[in-house]
Design a protein around this motif. Sequence first.
Motif, short mmCIF file in Angstrom:
data_model
loop_
_atom_site.label_atom_id
_atom_site.label_comp_id
_atom_site.label_asym_id
_atom_site.label_seq_id
_atom_site.Cartn_x
_atom_site.Cartn_y
_atom_site.Cartn_z
N ILE A 1 36.88 51.33 55.94
CA ILE A 1 35.43 51.56 56.51
C ILE A 1 34.89 50.08 56.54
N ILE A 2 34.71 49.65 57.74
CA ILE A 2 34.24 48.18 57.88
C ILE A 2 32.66 48.35 57.70
N ALA A 3 31.92 49.18 57.45
CA ALA A 3 30.49 49.18 57.29
C ALA A 3 30.12 48.63 55.78
N SER A 4 30.97 49.41 54.95
CA SER A 4 30.91 49.03 53.55
C SER A 4 32.05 48.31 52.74
N ASN A 5 33.14 47.80 53.73
CA ASN A 5 34.18 47.06 53.29
C ASN A 5 34.89 47.94 52.40
N PHE A 6 35.12 49.22 52.52
CA PHE A 6 36.02 50.02 51.70
C PHE A 6 37.08 50.30 52.25
N LYS A 7 38.36 50.56 51.37
CA LYS A 7 39.61 51.19 51.79
C LYS A 7 39.41 52.34 50.89
N VAL A 8 39.71 53.58 51.80
CA VAL A 8 39.44 54.72 51.24
C VAL A 8 40.72 55.53 51.41
N LEU A 9 41.06 56.24 50.03
CA LEU A 9 42.27 57.27 50.19
C LEU A 9 41.79 58.41 49.94
N PRO A 10 42.02 59.70 51.04
CA PRO A 10 41.53 60.82 50.75
C PRO A 10 42.52 61.63 50.01
N THR A 11 42.42 62.25 48.95
CA THR A 11 43.21 63.15 48.06
C THR A 11 42.82 64.52 48.56
N ILE A 12 43.95 65.40 48.52
CA ILE A 12 43.79 66.72 48.95
C ILE A 12 44.01 67.59 47.52
N GLY A 13 42.93 68.32 46.98
CA GLY A 13 43.05 69.10 46.03
C GLY A 13 42.80 70.39 46.22
N VAL A 14 43.17 71.36 45.37
CA VAL A 14 42.74 72.89 45.41
C VAL A 14 42.49 73.51 44.08
N VAL A 15 41.55 74.43 44.00
CA VAL A 15 41.02 75.22 43.18
C VAL A 15 41.29 76.61 43.66
N ARG A 16 41.57 77.56 42.49
CA ARG A 16 41.97 78.94 42.98
C ARG A 16 40.56 79.88 43.01
#
Length: 218
Positions: A126-141
């Motif tokens: 993300i160039i605007a904030s200079n972040f490299k972000v990892l999206p994690t996928i989680g689930v709750v039942r």
Amino acid sequence: MSNQYFESFVSELRDRLKEPLPGRTAQIRMAPKPIDENRFRENPMRPARLGGVMILLYPDRGGVHIPLMKRPEYDGAHSGQVSFPGGKLEDVDTDLVDTALRETHEEIGVPKDNVEVLGSLSELFIIASNFKVLPTIGVVRNKPNFIPDPIEVADVLPMPLAALKDPALRKVKEMKFPPYTIQSPYFDIHGEVVWGATAMMLSEFSYVVDEIEAKLQL
């Protein structure tokens, strides 16, 4: 959606996330236009900070939902924007998945022990904030009892997974960042503009979901 279908969906998603991901091919579908490849490049002279976000799935009203959150107005790059729960890697975190779990608890009140981690999507710079972000996928039942942090979260916005497939909710907005003007694709969720990095992550997730749903309908 029956409980059996939900569990089949979760199982297929867990397996799919172990395979190669569509990455930029899918992300770029919701990237602001004109496409600027610099948006995907880190500056080696200014190393990116690391962050993690959570795409949390839960069953509700016969479908799958994802909680988005609207950030309050503040003096920063993401003021008032809609995003996933998440934030920067802290010393207390073992990795970026742990970051996403911790932030999900802190920002919307879902305990990390309640979340089953299925895997991750592609990292996004993300160039605007200079972040490299990892999206994690989680689930709750079960549908969580969301407890938004009063300082970091203005509102929790439940998004049905079906919204990703609704063409009426995919729109384009002209945005001005002098001297630049961009045409930004976005998802219209509860009347909010979900654009930028969040929309690009949702685009990759939508790509994966389409594959899974096609397989389950065979």
